[in-house]
Design an enzyme around this catalytic site. Structure first.
Site, PDB file in Angstrom:
ATOM      1  N   GLU B  60      21.631 -17.528  14.644  1.00  0.00           N
ATOM      2  CA  GLU B  60      21.594 -16.083  14.921  1.00  0.00           C
ATOM      3  C   GLU B  60      20.562 -15.778  15.992  1.00  0.00           C
ATOM      4  O   GLU B  60      20.734 -14.864  16.792  1.00  0.00           O
ATOM      5  CB  GLU B  60      21.282 -15.306  13.644  1.00  0.00           C
ATOM      6  N   HIS B 127      24.776 -12.906   0.659  1.00  0.00           N
ATOM      7  CA  HIS B 127      26.019 -12.474   1.305  1.00  0.00           C
ATOM      8  C   HIS B 127      26.422 -11.074   0.886  1.00  0.00           C
ATOM      9  O   HIS B 127      27.580 -10.699   0.971  1.00  0.00           O
ATOM     10  CB  HIS B 127      27.158 -13.442   0.958  1.00  0.00           C
TER      11      HIS B 127
END
Lengths: 466, 324
Positions: B60, B127
């Site tokens: 990321e 998540h």
């Protein structure tokens, strides 16, 4: 002690839930000398009428709030100047210096924001926002306070549907919509007072005193008070009348009122009273009234009936190990009623009870009650029997559970048993007693047993015990 | 108009933006060949080629760092975090560089970071999060939280064209559950304009994202209790539509702030504080916040249900405020 600088006299806080007061009478006029603690004016609040003593010695330099006006607690009412200060007349005519000199302190009290001098004394609305018109402590939310202030509504007059009877925004909006706001007495009160006002303050000097004068009189008068029909006349409601009206209505809306009555043979009390009267008068200067006998017996009986001395508070039933006894007292002018409270009557014998009742009733009539004298009652006795009435259905003083009514002692033919157990008719002094109780908490059987026991105590009065 | 799922609307908006603006490109993990973990970019690589639909390494940091450079050089990158939770790896690039660049050097940084967020499917602590408030706190970033397919498409277009880094939180739970009519043509939905999802009189619910629908179900149930609920969908948190919130508060005077993010430091606190500051005199009840408890999101379906505000929780909360 003479004052060295000017002292402000402000509307005193007469008990936690009182937010405003009405000036009923100035006992001193501008220019008159006054001693510290000497009474300066009389005020009337929802709870109590009283005199306000001067906070210092000097001369009444300026009276800022006129008779009949209702102002918030903390509002400056008058200024006391040290003796020998400028002559009051000279002081008044040029208002600017005085106003300027005092501006900072003077204006912070009454009106929340807006231009200070113009608004000072009337400021009725913010007081209403406090919502304690009826002396009941109930939370007023910000929006309700604002609406009340905008429409000049006394929140205490609005019946609440929120949690714990809180006045919600919807409640107050409905009240305003239904025209309730127009019935708001305060504006009306301020205006009619002006014409009646005694010679001195308000009228002779309308020009020099714009700050202290009532708001432009004609406009509110026209708005607030409709024309009287021929033959009718208007009279403004006093703060006390308003308080009574609100409280009576609210009590009936709150409690499930039921009244039970019982007849009591007072022969024994009459006889004992006759015997004690001289002694009490001579030794203590106190009259042992029938009321003090009834009160004494009531306190004794309440010991066995804690719920009748109790209160419904939310979902809880409150009981106490003490009895604070309220006595409904009519004011001398016949235009009002006040319920002073004798505290911890469970510790008083007959003499103590008679003395306390006499003291508090006198102070009520003389308007010398203190805020604490009218608060915290747990049970009330009302005595409308003085005029010969023999029955009534009083209204409970909230949030108590019951009220005892005592009526005239009347000689009546009474069936009793003679020495041989035969029924005979005798002449006996009979008094009716009523117990009006909140059926939410007190059932009829309980009330009946209470009255039976109370009668028993009065009929077999035990002189040694009481 | 065509009926689309929330996911299709995002896809459609992105595709239209890429067709009309050559500066727009997509980068993320598995966004190319695989079409994205949730298939938002399915078929994109075929249409736009591998240089505009870039499969990034599992970093990321690299994705956002690369986007920042590209944006400064004039591109309009759209980065996809596979899950919003992973954005923490890109914190430094977003917060230290992208958010501040325009303020320190005057260079626009038109990045859009797509953030599949939210729980409701037993995704567990890594998540399922809704980290919007962390970024709402960083000056220079914009925070977008669409609740409907139509807004999902319109707000994405606005985000891509905005000269600032925009964090676009798309709620995973809505992806395929929510279907509605979406205009075919391209359009931009303005930032900072709330949408009154439902008009009501008694209680205002201020919310965004998936909670708009939870609130709506609660409001339907509360009709039976004669409680009329107004739902204000903020649509974007930075900037947020203070005016619309204050208007609704002024109308109902009773407020519930609802979000799926955790309670402490959640964006609801900012809204509550603003109402207290600017609408104090409009309040008729204490404001109520309904939010997730201050813990990570649990795996267990049972616990997750207890964690994320459910319709029953919202019903109870609104009732409490209504009855005050």
């Amino acid at each position: 002690m003479a004052t060295t600088s000017t002292i402000d006299v402000v509307m005193p806080q007469m008990g936690v839930s009182v937010s405003e007061g009405t000036i009923t009478k100035w006992l001193k006029q501008e220019g008159e000398p006054i001693e510290a603690d000497e009474s300066l004016l009389e005020i009337s609040t929802d709870k109590v009428d009283t005199e306000v003593p001067s906070p210092g010695s000097g001369v009444v330099q300026q009276i800022l709030v006129q008779e009949g006006e209702t102002v918030e607690v903390g509002t400056k009412l008058a200024v006391i100047a040290p003796e020998g200060a400028e002559a009051p007349a000279a002081e008044e005519t040029p208002p600017e210096p005085a106003a300027a000199e005092e501006a900072p302190a003077e204006e912070e009290a009454p009106a929340p924001e807006a231009a200070p001098p113009a608004e000072a004394p009337p400021a009725p609305a913010p007081a209403a926002a406090d919502g304690n018109g009826g002396g009941e402590k109930t939370f007023v939310s910000p929006v309700v306070a604002r609406i009340a202030s905008e429409h000049g509504v006394d929140v205490g007059q609005v019946s609440g549907t929120g949690r714990g009877g809180r006045v919600t925004k919807k409640d107050i909006l409905a009240f305003v919509e239904s025209g309730g706001a127009q019935q708001q007495p305060r504006q009306e009160q301020a205006t009619p007072a002006a014409p009646e006002a005694p010679p001195a303050p308000a009228q002779p000097e309308p020009q020099p005193e714009p700050a202290a004068a009532a708001p432009p009189a004609p406009a509110p008068a026209a708005a607030a008070q409709p024309e009287a029909e021929p033959g009718e006349s208007y009279e403004p409601m006093t703060a006390m009348r308003r308080g009574i009206a609100e409280h009576m209505r609210r009590s009936l809306d709150t409690s499930a009122h039921v009244t039970s009555a019982i007849e009591v043979d007072m022969s024994r009390v009459v006889a004992i009273r006759k015997k004690l009267k001289g002694e009490y008068q001579k030794s203590y200067g106190v009259n042992p009234t029938y009321l003090s006998f009834v009160a004494r017996a009531t306190v004794e009986t309440l010991r066995d009936y804690p719920w009748i001395n109790g209160e419904l508070r939310g979902d809880q039933i409150v009981t106490r190990n003490y009895v604070n006894l309220g006595f409904a007292v009519e004011l001398a002018d016949g235009k009002g009623l006040i319920v002073p409270v004798v505290r911890h009557t469970e510790g008083l014998n007959l003499l103590g009870m008679a003395r306390s009742i006499s003291d508090i009733a006198q102070r009520a009539r003389d308007k010398k009650l203190l805020p604490d004298d009218v608060q915290g009652g747990t049970f009330t006795i009302t005595n409308p029997g003085g005029y010969g009435t023999f029955h009534g259905t009083p209204v409970i003083s909230q949030p108590q559970a019951a009220i005892l009514g005592t009526y005239a002692v009347v000689k009546r033919p009474w069936v009793i048993q003679d020495d041989r157990g035969e029924d005979v008719i005798a002449i006996r002094p009979i008094m009716n007693l009523t117990l009006t109780y909140d059926h939410r908490l007190v059932d009829g059987a309980l009330a009946g047993r209470f009255l039976r026991d109370l009668r028993e105590k009065l009929e077999s009065w035990d002189e040694d015990a009481y | 108009m065509a009926e689309m799922t929330y996911l299709q609307a995002i896809s459609d908006g992105l595709r239209q933006e890429m067709r009309r603006d050559k500066r727009v490109f997509v980068i993320g993990e598995d966004v190319g060949v695989y079409g994205g973990a949730f298939k938002v970019t399915l078929g994109f690589q075929e249409e736009f080629g591998p240089w505009r639909v870039i499969d990034a390494p599992l970093s990321e940091t690299a994705i956002v760092g690369g986007c920042t450079g590209a944006a400064i050089m004039g591109m309009r990158p759209v980065a996809e975090m596979q899950f919003a939770d992973f954005i923490s790896c890109a914190w430094d690039h977003l917060v230290t560089v992208a958010a501040k660049q325009r303020w320190r050097a005057g260079t626009p940084v038109p990045i859009t970071v797509r953030l599949p967020s939210g729980g409701g499917f037993s995704g567990g602590p890594f998540h399922s999060q809704n980290p919007e408030s962390s970024f709402a706190h960083i000056p220079g970033l914009k925070v977008i939280c669409p609740a409907t397919p139509e807004d999902a498409k319109g707000l994405l277009a606005t985000a891509i064209q905005d000269p600032n880094p925009c964090l676009y939180f798309e709620h995973k739970h809505l992806y395929r559950r929510l279907k509605a009519e979406v205009p075919d043509e391209r359009y931009e939905t303005p930032f900072g304009k709330a949408r009154v999802h439902r008009e009501g009189e008694d209680v205002s619910v201020i919310t965004w994202g998936a909670m708009v629908h939870t609130a709506d179900e609660a409001a339907q149930q509360l009709e039976n209790d004669d409680i009329s609920v107004e739902i204000v969908d903020l649509r974007t948190l930075i900037p947020w539509d203070k005016q619309a919130v204050l208007e609704s508060v002024s109308k109902t005077s009773k407020v519930v702030v609802l979000h799926e993010d955790t309670h402490t430091g959640g964006f609801g606190g900012e809204i509550a504080a603003t109402i207290a500051e600017e609408a104090f005199e409009d309040l008729d009840a204490p404001l109520k916040r309904i939010a997730a408890p201050d813990t990570p999101v649990p795996f267990s379906p049972v616990l997750e249900k207890a964690y994320i505000p459910q319709v029953e929780d919202v019903v109870a909360g609104i009732k409490e405020v209504a009855e005050y």
